[in-house]
Write a protein that holds these residues in place. Structure first.
Motif, short mmCIF file in Angstrom:
data_model
loop_
_atom_site.label_atom_id
_atom_site.label_comp_id
_atom_site.label_asym_id
_atom_site.label_seq_id
_atom_site.Cartn_x
_atom_site.Cartn_y
_atom_site.Cartn_z
N TYR A 240 0.82 -1.22 0.00
CA TYR A 240 0.00 0.00 0.00
C TYR A 240 0.85 1.27 0.00
CZ TYR A 240 -3.25 -3.61 1.54
OH TYR A 240 -3.99 -4.75 1.63
N MET A 241 2.10 1.13 -0.34
CA MET A 241 2.99 2.30 -0.25
C MET A 241 2.81 3.29 -1.40
SD MET A 241 6.65 0.96 1.06
CE MET A 241 7.46 2.53 0.83
N SER A 242 2.43 2.78 -2.58
CA SER A 242 2.51 3.66 -3.74
C SER A 242 1.16 4.15 -4.27
CB SER A 242 3.27 2.96 -4.88
OG SER A 242 2.60 1.76 -5.19
N GLY A 243 0.07 3.51 -3.90
CA GLY A 243 -1.24 3.95 -4.39
C GLY A 243 -1.63 5.28 -3.76
N VAL A 244 -2.65 5.93 -4.32
CA VAL A 244 -3.04 7.23 -3.76
C VAL A 244 -4.29 7.12 -2.87
CG1 VAL A 244 -3.65 9.62 -4.28
CG2 VAL A 244 -1.95 8.45 -5.67
N ALA A 245 -5.27 6.30 -3.23
CA ALA A 245 -6.47 6.25 -2.38
C ALA A 245 -6.82 4.80 -2.04
CB ALA A 245 -7.64 6.92 -3.10
N TYR A 246 -7.24 4.60 -0.79
CA TYR A 246 -7.59 3.26 -0.32
C TYR A 246 -8.90 3.30 0.46
CZ TYR A 246 -2.93 1.85 -1.69
OH TYR A 246 -1.81 1.58 -2.43
N GLY A 247 -9.77 2.32 0.18
CA GLY A 247 -11.08 2.26 0.83
C GLY A 247 -11.11 1.24 1.96
N PHE A 248 -12.04 1.48 2.90
CA PHE A 248 -12.22 0.56 4.03
C PHE A 248 -13.69 0.17 4.12
CE2 PHE A 248 -8.87 3.65 5.00
CZ PHE A 248 -7.78 2.79 5.13
N LEU A 255 -9.25 -1.72 0.28
CA LEU A 255 -9.60 -1.70 -1.14
C LEU A 255 -8.77 -0.65 -1.88
CD1 LEU A 255 -13.42 -1.84 -0.57
CD2 LEU A 255 -12.15 -3.52 -1.90
N PRO A 256 -7.88 -1.06 -2.78
CA PRO A 256 -7.12 -0.07 -3.54
C PRO A 256 -8.05 0.69 -4.49
CG PRO A 256 -6.20 -2.30 -3.72
CD PRO A 256 -7.56 -2.44 -3.15
N LEU A 257 -8.04 2.02 -4.44
CA LEU A 257 -8.92 2.81 -5.32
C LEU A 257 -8.10 3.46 -6.44
CD1 LEU A 257 -11.23 4.31 -2.53
CD2 LEU A 257 -11.73 2.39 -4.04
#
Ligand code: NAP
Length: 272
Positions: A240-248, A255-257
């Protein structure tokens, strides 16, 4: 996995609700947590969880610049948020409508600027708290009508999402090595004061209890502690280091957005 032991984490709005849940989860992983909230007395739960505390307003640029400079955080979590006036659009005056802009968006801007201007150390991460409501019209299960009492909330939370992308652009341009990410709780969380207030108003309109309303709408209940633990996972797991938005969501992993976003791509999706 990344080790969070000894990492310095500043959390705005760390005195209760989701902020306090993050304080607890991160302190349990060995992070050195600093919680900010306006009311000193309310910060005692964060203190009991092992955090250092600062009583102050997260929209205050002088305070946030000082905190980022002095505390040198590895992670800055911009979570502070106002309670929203829950009324139809024709019954909100401008002060009410702009409540979330004047707290959440202002604190987001001030925090992002403190991170970029100080600047935070290379490899630093800034997590900006948005909301699943910001996905209205983009996610088919969120009907605009179901958010009709939200006033300026939805736009403000979408603005924070865009601000994280804008901040990443500045960080890349200046080669600062700071990464901005967006936290997106995708369910109303009735276990916080804000979530309870919104759920109670919606449940009353539908003539049902709070739990029944939330279960009907989401099929499950997302607890603050789960969000806290997932934020700790997000910070500890290299995936999860490089993505910009993550859902819960309550019954799912993180959830990678916005993970496929590429800064070099200028193509508008669907035009090629
Ligand atoms: N609960 C949900 O269903 C949900 C869903 C999606 C997103 N969110 C977002 O998650 C964040 C936390 O929400 P929550 O439900 O945990 O709310 P909450 O229980 O009402 O807690 C809000 C926290 O923010 C602090 N705060 C408010 N204004 C502040 C300011 N100007 N400076 C510093 N701290 C300030 C409060 O402390 P003081 O009042 O003492 O300052 C408190 O610690 C918000 O940004 C919210 O929009 C919540």
């Amino acid at each position: 996995m990344q080790n969070l032991n000894g990492k310095r984490v500043v959390i705005t709005g760390g005195s209760q609700g989701l902020g306090l849940a993050m304080v607890r989860a991160l302190a349990a992983c060995g992070a050195k947590v600093i919680a900010i909230g306006r009311d000193r007395a309310n910060l005692s739960s964060a203190e009991q969880a092992g955090a250092a505390v600062i009583a102050g307003d997260a929209t205050d640029a002088t305070l946030m610049n000082k905190v980022v400079r002095k505390e040198a955080p590895d992670v800055l979590i911009l979570n502070a948020g106002a309670r929203l006036p829950i009324k139809p659009i024709d019954q909100q005056n401008w002060d009410e409508f702009s409540t979330i802009w004047n707290t959440d968006v202002k604190a987001g801007l001030v925090g992002i600027q403190a991170a970029l201007h100080t600047p935070m150390k290379r490899g630093g991460r800034v997590l900006v708290m948005s909301s699943g409501a910001a996905m209205v019209l983009a996610a088919p299960f969120i009907a605009p009508e179901s958010l009709s009492l939200s006033g300026g909330y939805i736009g403000a939370k979408r603005m924070l999402w865009f601000m994280a992308h804008s901040a990443n652009a500045v960080s890349r341009e200046r080669d600062l090595g700071i990464h901005f990410q967006v936290l997106v709780p995708m369910q109303l969380i009735p276990g916080t004061t804000l979530g309870h207030q919104v759920a109670a108003a919606c449940a009353e309109i539908e003539g049902v209890g709070i739990e029944e309303y939330v279960m009907r709408r989401y099929g499950s209940i997302l607890c603050p502690a789960q969000v806290g633990e997932q934020v700790a996972d997000l910070l500890g797991d290299r995936r999860y280091m490089s993505g910009v938005a993550y859902g819960f969501r309550s019954e799912s992993d993180i959830l990678p957005l916005d993970v496929t976003y590429s800064p070099r791509s200028t193509a508008i999706p669907g035009t090629r």
